[in-house]
Design an enzyme around this catalytic site. Structure first.
Site, PDB file in Angstrom:
ATOM      1  N   GLU A 141      -8.181  24.768   2.389  1.00 19.59           N
ATOM      2  CA  GLU A 141      -7.266  23.894   1.632  1.00 19.59           C
ATOM      3  C   GLU A 141      -7.966  23.043   0.725  1.00 19.59           C
ATOM      4  O   GLU A 141      -7.360  22.412  -0.283  1.00 19.59           O
ATOM      5  CB  GLU A 141      -6.316  23.496   2.644  1.00 19.59           C
ATOM      6  CG  GLU A 141      -6.966  22.574   3.513  1.00 19.59           C
ATOM      7  CD  GLU A 141      -7.697  22.964   4.737  1.00 19.59           C
ATOM      8  OE1 GLU A 141      -7.864  24.274   4.808  1.00 19.59           O
ATOM      9  OE2 GLU A 141      -7.679  22.211   5.784  1.00 19.59           O
TER      10      GLU A 141
ATOM     11  N   SER B 217       0.781  -1.295  -0.023  1.00 20.62           N
ATOM     12  CA  SER B 217       0.027  -0.018   0.099  1.00 20.62           C
ATOM     13  C   SER B 217       0.968   1.244  -0.016  1.00 20.62           C
ATOM     14  O   SER B 217       2.184   1.081   0.211  1.00 20.62           O
ATOM     15  CB  SER B 217      -0.884   0.008   1.286  1.00 20.62           C
ATOM     16  OG  SER B 217      -0.162  -0.212   2.199  1.00 20.62           O
TER      17      SER B 217
ATOM     18  N   GLY C  47      -8.011  20.694  14.155  1.00 20.40           N
ATOM     19  CA  GLY C  47      -7.655  19.557  15.005  1.00 20.40           C
ATOM     20  C   GLY C  47      -9.047  19.371  16.018  1.00 20.40           C
ATOM     21  O   GLY C  47      -9.889  20.278  15.893  1.00 20.40           O
TER      22      GLY C  47
ATOM     23  N   GLY D 220      -7.465  26.394  13.987  1.00 24.57           N
ATOM     24  CA  GLY D 220      -6.673  27.593  14.058  1.00 24.57           C
ATOM     25  C   GLY D 220      -7.318  28.925  14.336  1.00 24.57           C
ATOM     26  O   GLY D 220      -6.526  29.862  14.789  1.00 24.57           O
TER      27      GLY D 220
ATOM     28  N   HIS E 232     -12.294  25.183   5.841  1.00 20.65           N
ATOM     29  CA  HIS E 232     -11.103  24.669   5.374  1.00 20.65           C
ATOM     30  C   HIS E 232     -10.827  24.848   3.990  1.00 20.65           C
ATOM     31  O   HIS E 232     -11.113  24.059   2.960  1.00 20.65           O
ATOM     32  CB  HIS E 232     -11.242  22.838   5.793  1.00 20.65           C
ATOM     33  CG  HIS E 232     -11.207  22.569   7.210  1.00 20.65           C
ATOM     34  ND1 HIS E 232      -9.945  22.530   7.814  1.00 20.65           N
ATOM     35  CD2 HIS E 232     -12.212  22.399   7.894  1.00 20.65           C
ATOM     36  CE1 HIS E 232     -10.040  22.379   8.934  1.00 20.65           C
ATOM     37  NE2 HIS E 232     -11.468  22.075   9.180  1.00 20.65           N
TER      38      HIS E 232
ATOM     39  N   GLU F  51     -10.551  -7.958   2.405  1.00 19.60           N
ATOM     40  CA  GLU F  51     -11.689  -6.947   2.442  1.00 19.60           C
ATOM     41  C   GLU F  51     -11.989  -6.258   1.080  1.00 19.60           C
ATOM     42  O   GLU F  51     -13.068  -5.705   1.046  1.00 19.60           O
ATOM     43  CB  GLU F  51     -11.224  -5.818   3.444  1.00 19.60           C
ATOM     44  CG  GLU F  51      -9.995  -5.388   3.313  1.00 19.60           C
ATOM     45  CD  GLU F  51      -9.632  -4.116   4.247  1.00 19.60           C
ATOM     46  OE1 GLU F  51     -10.479  -4.391   5.449  1.00 19.60           O
ATOM     47  OE2 GLU F  51      -8.934  -3.341   4.115  1.00 19.60           O
TER      48      GLU F  51
ATOM     49  N   LYS G 217      10.271  -9.205  -9.596  1.00 21.37           N
ATOM     50  CA  LYS G 217       9.507 -10.390  -9.110  1.00 21.37           C
ATOM     51  C   LYS G 217       8.240  -9.974  -8.459  1.00 21.37           C
ATOM     52  O   LYS G 217       7.093 -10.518  -8.780  1.00 21.37           O
ATOM     53  CB  LYS G 217      10.194 -11.332  -8.018  1.00 21.37           C
ATOM     54  CG  LYS G 217       9.594 -12.508  -7.782  1.00 21.37           C
ATOM     55  CD  LYS G 217       9.777 -13.705  -8.735  1.00 21.37           C
ATOM     56  CE  LYS G 217      11.104 -14.160  -8.954  1.00 21.37           C
ATOM     57  NZ  LYS G 217      11.253 -14.974 -10.110  1.00 21.37           N
TER      58      LYS G 217
ATOM     59  N   GLY H 250       0.726   5.324  -4.105  1.00 20.97           N
ATOM     60  CA  GLY H 250      -0.083   6.489  -4.704  1.00 20.97           C
ATOM     61  C   GLY H 250      -1.091   6.097  -5.828  1.00 20.97           C
ATOM     62  O   GLY H 250      -0.984   6.588  -6.887  1.00 20.97           O
TER      63      GLY H 250
ATOM     64  N   CYS I  29      -9.793  26.522  10.988  1.00 17.76           N
ATOM     65  CA  CYS I  29     -10.855  25.972  11.839  1.00 17.76           C
ATOM     66  C   CYS I  29     -10.275  25.888  13.143  1.00 17.76           C
ATOM     67  O   CYS I  29     -10.594  26.900  13.825  1.00 17.76           O
ATOM     68  CB  CYS I  29     -11.071  24.396  11.320  1.00 17.76           C
ATOM     69  SG  CYS I  29     -12.509  23.627  11.940  1.00 17.76           S
TER      70      CYS I  29
ATOM     71  N   GLY J 294      -3.979   6.598  -5.763  1.00 18.91           N
ATOM     72  CA  GLY J 294      -5.050   7.679  -6.139  1.00 18.91           C
ATOM     73  C   GLY J 294      -4.496   8.760  -7.025  1.00 18.91           C
ATOM     74  O   GLY J 294      -5.158   8.980  -7.841  1.00 18.91           O
TER      75      GLY J 294
HETATM   76  N1  GLN Z   1     -12.385  20.633  17.164  1.00 20.72           N
HETATM   77  C1  GLN Z   1     -13.043  21.874  16.389  1.00 20.72           C
HETATM   78  C2  GLN Z   1     -14.465  22.018  16.411  1.00 20.72           C
HETATM   79  O1  GLN Z   1     -15.032  20.860  16.266  1.00 20.72           O
HETATM   80  C3  GLN Z   1     -12.329  22.250  15.307  1.00 20.72           C
HETATM   81  C4  GLN Z   1     -12.326  21.261  13.913  1.00 20.72           C
HETATM   82  C5  GLN Z   1     -11.509  21.333  13.136  1.00 20.72           C
HETATM   83  O2  GLN Z   1     -10.344  21.989  13.049  1.00 20.72           O
HETATM   84  N2  GLN Z   1     -11.889  20.862  11.836  1.00 20.72           N
HETATM   85  O3  GLN Z   1     -15.099  23.020  16.208  1.00 20.72           O
END
Ligand code: GLN
Length: 562
Positions: free
Chosen positions: A540, A47, A385, A414, A538, A183, A223, A50, A412, A52
Site C-alpha cells: 500500500e 491541527s 499490526g 495479515g 506493505h 515545539e 476571525k 490537511g 504483513c 500535508g
Molecule cells: N508484528 C508483526 C511483525 O513484527 C507484523 C508487523 C506488521 O504488520 N507490520 O513481524
C-alpha cells in the site's frame, strides 16, 4: 516497541499501468544557474486541517515541470514516529531507505511522484540529537550553544543541504503543527530567516487556516484566520497566500475581508473547500489561480497541466456504475488515519476500475458474529499490526474467508495470520501461533527473524524499507506484478518460520515470492481459492493514483468478478 505499532510499502513494476516514478536521485536535473525556490507551508487555528495534502497539492501543480522535493518538520522529540502508537499519530509511513516517517510523506510520494528519503523528515528529536553530537565533538568550542543561532542554523543548513544534494528546483517546506505551538517555534524562526538567506524573490509563505461555520450563526467566520495570521506576523512571517479550509466555498465578500485583515490581495485567498477525494485538491487550487500566485512570487512558469491526473480525478468524482464493499479487519479502526495508505490504495483502484469501494471497519478485538458481519462484504483486508490484542479475531476472519472463498489480502501481520490459520486448520497443527503472541507455542509457525534476536533497542530496528522478492512463475502474484521480481517496503520483526515451510507447502500453500536467497517468505497464495494472497510487505505504501498497487488491484478485480 509497543503492542500498538503498525506498519504500512514500494513501486510495483508492470502489471497495471506504467507510472513515471522519480528515483531517489534527481531525474530532471536543475539548471545550475537557477536558484532553488522555496515554498513554506505553515498551519493555523487547529491541527488536522490537511496541511500535508495542501502542500502536496501545490507541489503536484509544479511537479509536471520541476523537481519538487518535500521537507517536513515535526516538533516532537521522538527521533521518528516509529515508536508512536498509530491510534495517536496515524500511520507510520516507511520509505525505500527504511526511514519511518510522518504519514504526510505518503501524500508527498503519491502527489509528487518522488521517492522520499528519511533525511527529508526533520523532527526536534533528530535536531537535538545532532546539536548534542556537534557540541560533544567540539564544533562549538568556546561558545554558548543557543537555540538561536545554533539550532536555527543547523535547521537551515539541513534544508539547504537537501536542496543541494537532491538537485531540487523547488523545496516544499512543511512546518508541522499550528503557529503558536512552542515545539515548532524554531522551525518558524528558521523559515523566517530563510527570506534573507535566499532572497525574497526565491521564497514564498503559504498559510493554511480554518474558517468555521458555527451552527448557531450558520455563517463562515474569518476571525480565527485573522488571529492565526497575526500570530504568524508576530513571528516575522507575512504570508503571500492564505489557504482557507472551510466546508463551503468562501464567497467574494469573505475573501475580501480575509484579504484586508491579512494584507494580501483577494486573489491570494484560496478556498480550500472540503472534497470527497483529496486528489481533486490540486485541480481546485489551480482553478483558483494557485499556479499564477506561485509564478508571481517565484517566477516559476509555463506549467503544464497533468492531464492524466485530471482525467482520473474526474472519473473518481463521477458516479460509479458499480460498487463493492471491502472490510478492513484491524485493531486501530477507531482512527482511520492508522490505515491511511491502505485506504488510499483502495481509492486508486476506484479510479482504475471505475467502481465505488465502500469500506467496512471491523474492530477485531471485539467479539464478532462473522456470519452477520460479513453479509454484503465482497473482500477482506487484514492489515499490519503488532502484539496479541485482536489476533484471534483476525485468525477467525482468515478462516471465514478461506472457508467461504471470500477474496482476501493479508498485509504483513495479515500474511502471518493467514499462515497461522492454515497451519492450525489445514495442516492440523493445533495451537500453532507466532512467538510474538505465544512464546511457548508447540508450533511456532511464525517466529522472530534471526537477526532480530539480539536487538534490544526499539527505535528504527525492525526489518525496514524496500527489499526485493523473486516471484514464482504461474502464480497470481507473478501475473499481477507482471514481473519475475518485486520490491516492496517492509516493517516487521517476525517471519514465516523456515522449519514449517515444507509442511505448509505440502498442504497446498504456495510461496509465490521469496527473498533472493530463498530464506524468507515474502508472498503467499492459496491457489484453490479465487483470490487469497498475503505479503510480508506493505505494498500500500507504493500505490499511487496513476499506478495502483498490484495486490490491491488483484483484490478489487476478484471482488468485481463475484
Ligand atoms: N508484528 C508483526 C511483525 O513484527 C507484523 C508487523 C506488521 O504488520 N507490520 O513481524
Amino acid at each position: 516497541m509497543g503492542e500498538d505499532e503498525i506498519s504500512c510499502g514500494h513501486a510495483p513494476k508492470g502489471g497495471v499501468s506504467e507510472r513515471p516514478r522519480a528515483s531517489t536521485k534527481a531525474t530532471a536535473k536543475r539548471e545550475s544557474d537557477r536558484p532553488v525556490k522555496w515554498i513554506v507551508v505553515t498551519g493555523g487555528v487547529l491541527s488536522g486541517l490537511g496541511k500535508g495534502v495542501a502542500a502536496a497539492s501545490i507541489g503536484n501543480l509544479l511537479a509536471t515541470k520541476y523537481r519538487v522535493i518535500p521537507i517536513k518538520c515535526d516538533g516532537y522529540l521522538n527521533v521518528d514516529p516509529g515508536t508512536m502508537n498509530p491510534i495517536e499519530h496515524g500511520e507510520v509511513f516507511v520509505l525505500d531507505d527504511g526511514g519511518e516517517v510522518d504519514m504526510d510523506f505518503g501524500h508527498y510520494e503519491r502527489f509528487l511522484g518522488v521517492t522520499c528519503r528519511f533525511e527529508w523528515n526533520l523532527t526536534m528529536g533528530k535536531v537535538y540529537e545532532r546539536i548534542r553530537e556537534a557540541e560533544r565533538r567540539g564544533d562549538y568550542l568556546g561558545k554558548t550553544v543557543q537555540l538561536i543561532p545554533h539550532v536555527t542554523d543547523l535547521i537551515k543548513d539541513w534544508w539547504k543541504r537537501i536542496a543541494e544534494e537532491e538537485g531540487a528546483d523547488v523545496i516544499l517546506l512543511e512546518i508541522g503543527g499550528t503557529v503558536g505551538d512552542i515545539e515548532n517555534e524554531l522551525y518558524i524562526e528558521a523559515a523566517r530567516q530563510m527570506k534573507r538567506d535566499v532572497g525574497e524573490e526565491n521564497i514564498m509563505y503559504v498559510h493554511l487556516t480554518y474558517v468555521p461555520v458555527p451552527e448557531h450563526v450558520n455563517e463562515p467566520k474569518s476571525k480565527p484566520t485573522q488571529q492565526s495570521v497575526t500570530l504568524l506576523r508576530e513571528r516575522g512571517i507575512f504570508p503571500d497566500a492564505i489557504l482557507a479550509r472551510c466546508h463551503q466555498p468562501l464567497d467574494e465578500r469573505l475573501k475580501e475581508k480575509i484579504a484586508t485583515f491579512c494584507d494580501v490581495t483577494k486573489e491570494r485567498v484560496i478556498s480550500a473547500v472540503d472534497v470527497d477525494s483529496v486528489y481533486c485538491i490540486p485541480i481546485k487550487f489551480a482553478e483558483q489561480g494557485m499556479t499564477r500566485i506561485v509564478d508571481e512570487e517565484l517566477h516559476i512558469n509555463h506549467l503544464e497541466e497533468n492531464k492524466e491526473w485530471r482525467a482520473l480525478t474526474e472519473r473518481m468524482s463521477a458516479k460509479h456504475p458499480r460498487s463493492i464493499t471491502v472490510a478492513i479487519a484491524g485493531k486501530y479502526t477507531k482512527l482511520e488515519d492508522s490505515y491511511a495508505s491502505v485506504i488510499e490504495a483502495l481509492r486508486h483502484c476506484e479510479a482504475a476500475f471505475d467502481v465505488k469501494i465502500d469500506l467496512k471497519w471491523i474492530e477485531v478485538s471485539d467479539h464478532h458474529d462473522l456470519e452477520r458481519e460479513m453479509k454484503g462484504v465482497d473482500g477482506v483486508i487484514v492489515p499490519g499490526g503488532f502484539g496479541s490484542r485482536g489476533v484471534e479475531g483476525k485468525i477467525d476472519m482468515v478462516r471465514y474467508c478461506r472457508e467461504h472463498d471470500v477474496p482476501y489480502l493479508g498485509l504483513c501481520y495479515g500474511l502471518q495470520m493467514a499462515v497461522i490459520e492454515f497451519a492450525r486448520n489445514v495442516c492440523g497443527l493445533a495451537g500453532a501461533n507466532t512467538t510474538e503472541v505465544d512464546g511457548q507455542t508447540k508450533y511456532p509457525v511464525v517466529d522472530i527473524l534471526p537477526e532480530q534476536k539480539k536487538i534490544t533497542k526499539k527505535g528504527g530496528t525492525m526489518r525496514l524499507g524496500a527489499y526485493p522478492a523473486v516471484l514464482k512463475e504461474g502464480t497470481t502474484v507473478h501475473a499481477l506484478y507482471g514481473s519475475d521480481e518485486a520490491s516492496e517496503r517492509h516493517r516487521h520483526r517476525y517471519e514465516v518460520n523456515p522449519a514449517y515451510h515444507q509442511v505448509l507447502e505440502e498442504h497446498g500453500l504456495v510461496f509465490s515470492g521469496v527473498s533472493p536467497d530463498g530464506t524468507l517468505v515474502e508472498f503467499i497464495e492459496n491457489p484453490e481459492l479465487r483470490y487469497f494472497v498475503g505479503t510480508q510487505a506493505h505494498p500500500e505504501l507504493k500505490s499511487s493514483l496513476l499506478k495502483p498497487a498490484p495486490l490491491f488491484y488483484g483484490l478489487v478485480k476478484a471482488c468485481l468478478k463475484q
